[in-house]
Design an enzyme around this catalytic site. Sequence first.
Site, PDB file in Angstrom:
ATOM      1  N   ASN A   9       6.307  13.880   3.949  1.00 62.75           N
ATOM      2  CA  ASN A   9       7.005  13.850   5.236  1.00 62.75           C
ATOM      3  C   ASN A   9       8.488  14.053   4.938  1.00 62.75           C
ATOM      4  OD1 ASN A   9       8.088  13.384   7.725  1.00 62.75           O
ATOM      5  ND2 ASN A   9       7.576  11.195   7.797  1.00 62.75           N
ATOM      6  N   TRP A  10       8.944  15.267   5.178  1.00 67.82           N
ATOM      7  CA  TRP A  10      10.334  15.596   4.821  1.00 67.82           C
ATOM      8  C   TRP A  10      11.336  15.042   5.831  1.00 67.82           C
ATOM      9  CZ3 TRP A  10      10.276  21.511   3.186  1.00 67.82           C
ATOM     10  CH2 TRP A  10       9.401  21.668   2.104  1.00 67.82           C
ATOM     11  N   LYS A  11      10.852  14.633   6.981  1.00 70.83           N
ATOM     12  CA  LYS A  11      11.736  14.106   8.039  1.00 70.83           C
ATOM     13  C   LYS A  11      12.831  15.126   8.363  1.00 70.83           C
ATOM     14  CE  LYS A  11      10.551   9.583   6.322  1.00 70.83           C
ATOM     15  NZ  LYS A  11      10.814   8.167   6.267  1.00 70.83           N
ATOM     16  N   HIS A  95       4.436   7.969  13.862  1.00 67.45           N
ATOM     17  CA  HIS A  95       5.253   7.482  12.738  1.00 67.45           C
ATOM     18  C   HIS A  95       6.152   6.351  13.223  1.00 67.45           C
ATOM     19  CE1 HIS A  95       8.158   7.337   9.484  1.00 67.45           C
ATOM     20  NE2 HIS A  95       7.249   7.937   8.743  1.00 67.45           N
ATOM     21  N   GLU A  97       9.122   5.659  12.696  1.00 68.61           N
ATOM     22  CA  GLU A  97      10.463   6.072  13.157  1.00 68.61           C
ATOM     23  C   GLU A  97      10.396   6.604  14.587  1.00 68.61           C
ATOM     24  OE1 GLU A  97      11.323   8.583   9.802  1.00 68.61           O
ATOM     25  OE2 GLU A  97      11.348   6.790   8.553  1.00 68.61           O
ATOM     26  N   GLU A 167       1.083   2.671   7.083  1.00 66.02           N
ATOM     27  CA  GLU A 167       2.448   2.636   6.563  1.00 66.02           C
ATOM     28  C   GLU A 167       3.127   1.335   6.991  1.00 66.02           C
ATOM     29  OE1 GLU A 167       3.927   6.861   5.677  1.00 66.02           O
ATOM     30  OE2 GLU A 167       4.552   6.354   7.699  1.00 66.02           O
ATOM     31  N   GLY A 173      10.873   3.692   3.009  1.00 63.25           N
ATOM     32  CA  GLY A 173      12.255   4.008   2.649  1.00 63.25           C
ATOM     33  C   GLY A 173      13.025   2.823   2.090  1.00 63.25           C
ATOM     34  N   SER A 213       7.183   4.042   0.300  1.00 63.77           N
ATOM     35  CA  SER A 213       7.768   4.076  -1.038  1.00 63.77           C
ATOM     36  C   SER A 213       6.762   4.419  -2.141  1.00 63.77           C
ATOM     37  CB  SER A 213       8.485   2.755  -1.340  1.00 63.77           C
ATOM     38  OG  SER A 213       9.541   2.541  -0.417  1.00 63.77           O
ATOM     39  N   GLY A 234       7.409   9.918   1.845  1.00 63.31           N
ATOM     40  CA  GLY A 234       8.684  10.333   2.426  1.00 63.31           C
ATOM     41  C   GLY A 234       9.640  10.796   1.341  1.00 63.31           C
ATOM     42  N   GLY A 235      10.525   9.912   0.926  1.00 63.68           N
ATOM     43  CA  GLY A 235      11.606  10.241  -0.009  1.00 63.68           C
ATOM     44  C   GLY A 235      11.163  11.037  -1.232  1.00 63.68           C
TER      45      GLY A 235
HETATM   46  C1  PEP Z   1       7.338   7.804   5.497  1.00 59.61           C
HETATM   47  O1  PEP Z   1       8.347   7.912   6.151  1.00 59.61           O
HETATM   48  O2  PEP Z   1       6.265   8.221   5.981  1.00 59.61           O
HETATM   49  C2  PEP Z   1       7.425   7.194   4.177  1.00 59.61           C
HETATM   50  C3  PEP Z   1       6.348   6.689   3.668  1.00 59.61           C
HETATM   51  O3  PEP Z   1       8.654   7.185   3.570  1.00 59.61           O
HETATM   52  P1  PEP Z   1       8.991   6.679   2.064  1.00 59.61           P
HETATM   53  O4  PEP Z   1       7.954   7.250   1.156  1.00 59.61           O
HETATM   54  O5  PEP Z   1      10.356   7.213   1.787  1.00 59.61           O
HETATM   55  O6  PEP Z   1       8.932   5.179   2.098  1.00 59.61           O
END
Ligand code: PEP
Length: 250
Positions: A9-11, A95, A97, A167, A173, A213, A234-235
């Site tokens: 997920n590049w956001k 999600h 966010e 999640e 994050g 994470s 994500g990251g």
């Molecule tokens: C996400 O936003 O879906 C996510 C899991 O982010 P991260 O891996 O950065 O925690």
Amino acid sequence: MRRKIAAGNWKMNTTLEEAKSLSNIVAAGSRPDDVEVILGVPSLFASSIMPGIQNYSNMSIAIQNCHQNEKGAFTGELSAAMIASMNIPYVILGHSERREYFKESDALILEKCKMALSHGVTPIYCCGEPLDIRESETQNDYVKSQFEKSILQLTAEDFSQIIIAYEPIWAIGTGKTASPDQAQEMHAYLRKLISEQFGEEQANKTPILYGGSVKPGNANDLFGKADVDGGLVGGASLKASDFLEIINAF
Ligand code: PEP
């Protein structure tokens, strides 16, 4: 044997050049054939990324959101029909966010899931609890309520299409990860909820990804758990070498 999926997920990250370079490196990298890679890219760049991945049958694109209406005067929004018309198979919905910053409710997320499914676009449906809920040890009730107000209301046929991502918000994050045991416990519980509504066969087939994470250093332990079918990342999906390590961690 369930599908193995590594989704990124590049956001709201990357420029066009960065997006093309990242997707091309992941596409050309050494990856197991049986791991499906899904890139949750900025929608603006989807058509530029496509040529670089289209020769890889185990790679595809997800859009990060869609609108619940078919079409119309919703400036700035993307419809499921638009996504389908580009042959993009996935959309990330629910999600945390989107839930937090855009006040998306379970009912709205259900509408979005139905709209996506009506166009043959598969939702990657996200759920998960905030920190205070985890600390009060009521995470199962919390996620059960998210399920009951959204995806458990789908028809069995629609439900059979979806991918779930658990999640925990406190792990997104933050660098904090649910332990493999915590992830396994929740995934097994989600499978039980699915089984109660749609039967054991469906529960055993539904892919349930863990997100929060995921990194090269913890992916193998997480993906090694019986009910964890991969990750929504994500990251770490923004760095090709890290994401490739995660893809290879099954
Ligand atoms: C996400 O936003 O879906 C996510 C899991 O982010 P991260 O891996 O950065 O925690």
